[in-house]
Design a protein around this motif. Structure first.
Motif, PDB file in Angstrom:
ATOM      1  N   PRO A  52      10.980  90.084  48.046  1.00  0.00           N
ATOM      2  CA  PRO A  52      12.352  89.858  48.501  1.00  0.00           C
ATOM      3  C   PRO A  52      12.310  89.217  49.890  1.00  0.00           C
ATOM      4  O   PRO A  52      11.468  89.578  50.717  1.00  0.00           O
ATOM      5  N   VAL A  53      13.206  88.255  50.131  1.00  0.00           N
ATOM      6  CA  VAL A  53      13.238  87.569  51.420  1.00  0.00           C
ATOM      7  C   VAL A  53      14.635  87.709  52.020  1.00  0.00           C
ATOM      8  O   VAL A  53      15.631  87.386  51.376  1.00  0.00           O
ATOM      9  N   TYR A  54      14.671  88.192  53.257  1.00  0.00           N
ATOM     10  CA  TYR A  54      15.904  88.332  54.020  1.00  0.00           C
ATOM     11  C   TYR A  54      15.833  87.363  55.192  1.00  0.00           C
ATOM     12  O   TYR A  54      14.741  87.027  55.653  1.00  0.00           O
ATOM     13  N   VAL A  55      16.984  86.917  55.663  1.00  0.00           N
ATOM     14  CA  VAL A  55      17.013  85.969  56.767  1.00  0.00           C
ATOM     15  C   VAL A  55      18.133  86.356  57.715  1.00  0.00           C
ATOM     16  O   VAL A  55      19.211  86.770  57.272  1.00  0.00           O
ATOM     17  N   GLU A  56      17.879  86.234  59.000  1.00  0.00           N
ATOM     18  CA  GLU A  56      18.941  86.423  59.985  1.00  0.00           C
ATOM     19  C   GLU A  56      19.999  85.368  59.675  1.00  0.00           C
ATOM     20  O   GLU A  56      19.713  84.173  59.651  1.00  0.00           O
ATOM     21  N   ALA A  57      21.213  85.823  59.410  1.00  0.00           N
ATOM     22  CA  ALA A  57      22.285  84.955  58.917  1.00  0.00           C
ATOM     23  C   ALA A  57      22.516  83.727  59.794  1.00  0.00           C
ATOM     24  O   ALA A  57      22.759  82.631  59.280  1.00  0.00           O
ATOM     25  N   SER A  58      22.410  83.869  61.100  1.00  0.00           N
ATOM     26  CA  SER A  58      22.686  82.736  61.993  1.00  0.00           C
ATOM     27  C   SER A  58      21.679  81.599  61.829  1.00  0.00           C
ATOM     28  O   SER A  58      21.984  80.448  62.147  1.00  0.00           O
ATOM     29  N   ALA A  59      20.494  81.876  61.294  1.00  0.00           N
ATOM     30  CA  ALA A  59      19.503  80.811  61.067  1.00  0.00           C
ATOM     31  C   ALA A  59      19.988  79.842  59.996  1.00  0.00           C
ATOM     32  O   ALA A  59      19.643  78.657  60.021  1.00  0.00           O
ATOM     33  N   LEU A  60      20.799  80.325  59.077  1.00  0.00           N
ATOM     34  CA  LEU A  60      21.305  79.465  58.003  1.00  0.00           C
ATOM     35  C   LEU A  60      22.327  78.453  58.501  1.00  0.00           C
ATOM     36  O   LEU A  60      22.616  77.479  57.819  1.00  0.00           O
ATOM     37  N   ALA A  61      22.866  78.683  59.698  1.00  0.00           N
ATOM     38  CA  ALA A  61      23.869  77.772  60.267  1.00  0.00           C
ATOM     39  C   ALA A  61      23.248  76.619  61.057  1.00  0.00           C
ATOM     40  O   ALA A  61      23.949  75.687  61.433  1.00  0.00           O
ATOM     41  N   LEU A  62      21.947  76.675  61.295  1.00  0.00           N
ATOM     42  CA  LEU A  62      21.280  75.606  62.039  1.00  0.00           C
ATOM     43  C   LEU A  62      21.163  74.355  61.175  1.00  0.00           C
ATOM     44  O   LEU A  62      21.051  74.448  59.953  1.00  0.00           O
ATOM     45  N   PRO A  63      21.157  73.169  61.795  1.00  0.00           N
ATOM     46  CA  PRO A  63      21.008  71.944  61.001  1.00  0.00           C
ATOM     47  C   PRO A  63      19.601  71.795  60.402  1.00  0.00           C
ATOM     48  O   PRO A  63      19.426  71.202  59.345  1.00  0.00           O
ATOM     49  N   ARG A  64      18.606  72.373  61.078  1.00  0.00           N
ATOM     50  CA  ARG A  64      17.217  72.302  60.630  1.00  0.00           C
ATOM     51  C   ARG A  64      16.472  73.475  61.234  1.00  0.00           C
ATOM     52  O   ARG A  64      16.794  73.929  62.332  1.00  0.00           O
ATOM     53  N   ILE A  65      15.477  73.972  60.503  1.00  0.00           N
ATOM     54  CA  ILE A  65      14.613  75.017  61.037  1.00  0.00           C
ATOM     55  C   ILE A  65      13.167  74.572  60.872  1.00  0.00           C
ATOM     56  O   ILE A  65      12.856  73.732  60.033  1.00  0.00           O
TER      57      ILE A  65
END
Length: 161
Positions: A117-130
């Protein structure tokens, strides 16, 4: 004529290519315990855009991955609450390698030995690129954050400090 070799061939890059995902490759000199601060410094990038891959486990011993901004830390109490478990803690390096197939410092959420299972800090999904580990030490890949949802089915959480 020979085809030009890729900078790095890893289980992560093979998975991305097999799904037609475009990504950029970023090499840096790996420094033991340098973390995202060192990779961001060498690559001239904001550490907030460098996402670290942490292998953790619940109090029941169930392993999972949490993706977190490089300049933030995981509040384990909040993460446990989001997962609906009593507590969470980092896996030992040996357990992390056993679960993922990657060495600590080179762990990618893509192409792990077994599905986690993979969880992500929600604010990272708002970045244009990671930028995230590409499957070996000293190697990051640049992707659009929506790739995390499309390929990994990540669950957004809020557990950053």
């Amino acid at each position: 004529m020979k085809k030009a070799a890729r900078i790095s061939e890893t289980p992560a890059t093979r998975l991305l290519r097999s799904h037609g995902v475009e990504y950029s490759e970023h090499l840096y000199d790996y420094v033991e315990h340098g973390g995202t601060a060192e990779s961001a410094r060498q690559l001239g990038l904001p550490e907030h855009e460098v996402v670290k891959t942490l292998v953790m486990q619940t109090d029941r011993g169930d392993p999972f991955i949490i993706l977190m901004h490089g300049d933030r830390t995981v509040v384990t109490r909040e993460l446990a609450r989001a997962l609906g478990v009593k507590s969470v803690q980092p896996c030992t390096p040996a357990d992390a390698q056993r679960h993922t197939g990657y060495l600590v410092g080179g762990t990618s959420p893509f192409g792990t030995r077994k599905p986690l299972p993979v969880y992500v800090e929600a604010s990272a999904l708002a970045l244009p690129r990671i930028l995230i580990n590409g499957g070996r030490r000293g190697f990051l890949i640049g992707i659009a954050p929506d790739v995390l949802s499309a390929l990994l089915g990540v669950t957004p959480v809020q557990c950053a400090s």
